[in-house]
Design an enzyme around this catalytic site. Structure first.
Site, short mmCIF file in Angstrom:
data_model
loop_
_atom_site.label_atom_id
_atom_site.label_comp_id
_atom_site.label_asym_id
_atom_site.label_seq_id
_atom_site.Cartn_x
_atom_site.Cartn_y
_atom_site.Cartn_z
N ARG A 98 1.52 18.15 49.72
CA ARG A 98 0.55 18.75 48.80
C ARG A 98 0.27 18.74 47.50
NH1 ARG A 98 -3.13 20.90 49.89
NH2 ARG A 98 -1.70 21.15 51.69
N LYS A 133 -14.78 21.32 29.13
CA LYS A 133 -13.99 22.09 30.02
C LYS A 133 -13.81 21.29 31.18
CE LYS A 133 -18.26 24.84 28.61
NZ LYS A 133 -19.68 25.22 28.78
N LYS A 165 -21.68 22.67 16.57
CA LYS A 165 -21.29 23.85 17.42
C LYS A 165 -22.75 24.84 16.82
CE LYS A 165 -19.85 23.66 21.40
NZ LYS A 165 -21.11 23.02 22.66
N GLU A 199 -25.82 20.78 17.72
CA GLU A 199 -26.05 21.94 18.66
C GLU A 199 -27.34 22.60 17.73
OE1 GLU A 199 -23.61 24.03 22.25
OE2 GLU A 199 -24.36 25.14 20.11
N ASP A 220 -29.21 23.44 23.35
CA ASP A 220 -28.55 24.23 24.75
C ASP A 220 -29.71 25.64 24.58
OD1 ASP A 220 -26.35 25.13 25.61
OD2 ASP A 220 -26.19 26.54 24.04
#
Length: 288
Positions: A98, A133, A165, A199, A220
């Site tokens: 598994r 992410k 950002k 960004e 963005d």
């Protein structure tokens, strides 16, 4: 390339989670001397990633288990194709199954999605890259899977590069600080080998950011028309990265705007596991 340490760290933790005190079912159902041979087969077409991770699950469960890879990371495969053969003590083969499948299915799903996006931008010069992410604890594996699919990696962690950002810029604005001056001050504190990226989400932010001396500017959630204009404003003074609303339907149009890099968190946070199976047959047995 993934290192043995990276692989073993993840796989060992997964094996401990799955069988903290051993595999009770295998111990009470399978003869201790039974051996098994198993085939890793593709139940759908895709791109392979994680064959060394697959093998490690069996090696770390029982070093006597042998895994013969019939395909390499990055290889495309078809439905029904045999990708590896596993042989050894039946208890160990069943116990590791598994974890071996979970990780390889996850990685191959990411590689397959990445390859689809890479194919969609072929000929444009744009590169497909991932983001941070990723699944906590699995970043090294998932980033490797992106490379197997033909993509490239963004910064691995917060320690690798400067990337200001929207929240960073909002704090600067709240403090009444000038954006260009803040970027120049940040640049002065960095070593010459460290990249600096900022960004932006509006065209009017581009010139002040470029004036600060960035290496990379991220546009963005820009529309294709805005991306074209953004590339024109930057005019080769920095690498242009596009991010936001990236999928198989949009990525080609985004690439044709002239951007250098297209980043997509979906490569790792939205890729589905590929369907792979391990078909096991007992080959020998003995009384316990």
């Amino acid at each position: 390339m993934l290192t043995t340490i990276q692989i073993d760290t993840v796989v060992s933790a997964a094996l401990r989670e799955d069988a903290p005190w051993g595999d009770l079912t295998g111990e009470v159902f399978l003869p201790a001397a039974a051996t098994a041979t198993a085939s890793l087969r593709a139940r759908e077409a895709g791109v392979l990633s994680g064959i060394d991770v697959f093998a490690a699950a069996f090696r770390l469960t029982d070093p006597s288990v042998e895994v013969t890879a019939l395909a390499e990371d990055g290889d495309r495969f078809e439905t029904g194709q045999e990708l590896a053969v596993v042989s050894g003590p039946a208890r160990a083969v069943v116990q590791a199954e598994r974890i071996a499948l979970n990780l390889t299915q996850r990685m191959s799903g990411i590689a397959t999605l990445t390859r689809a996006l890479v194919d969609a931008v072929e000929g444009t010069g744009a590169r497909i890259t991932d983001t941070r992410k990723t699944t906590p604890g699995l970043r090294a594996l998932e980033r490797h899977a992106v490379r197997c699919g033909g993509g490239v990696n963004h910064r691995f962690s917060l320690s690798d590069a400067v990337m200001a950002k929207d929240n960073h810029l909002a704090i600067l604005q709240q403090q009444g600080l000038d954006l260009t001056a803040a970027i120049r001050a940040a640049r002065a504190r960095l070593g010459h080998t460290t990249a600096l990226e900022v960004e932006v989400d509006r065209l009017e932010q581009i010139e002040p950011v470029i004036a600060g001396g960035v290496d990379i500017i991220m546009l963005d959630n820009f529309t294709p028309e805005q991306l074209v204009r953004g590339v024109e404003i930057v005019a080769g003074r920095a690498i242009v990265e596009a991010s936001g609303t990236v999928n198989l339907e949009t990525v080609g149009e985004i690439a044709r705007t002239g951007v250098d890099v297209i980043s997509s968190g979906a490569l790792t946070h939205s890729a589905r596991h590929l369907d792979l199976g391990l078909d096991i047959a007992l080959t020998a047995g003995a009384e316990r």
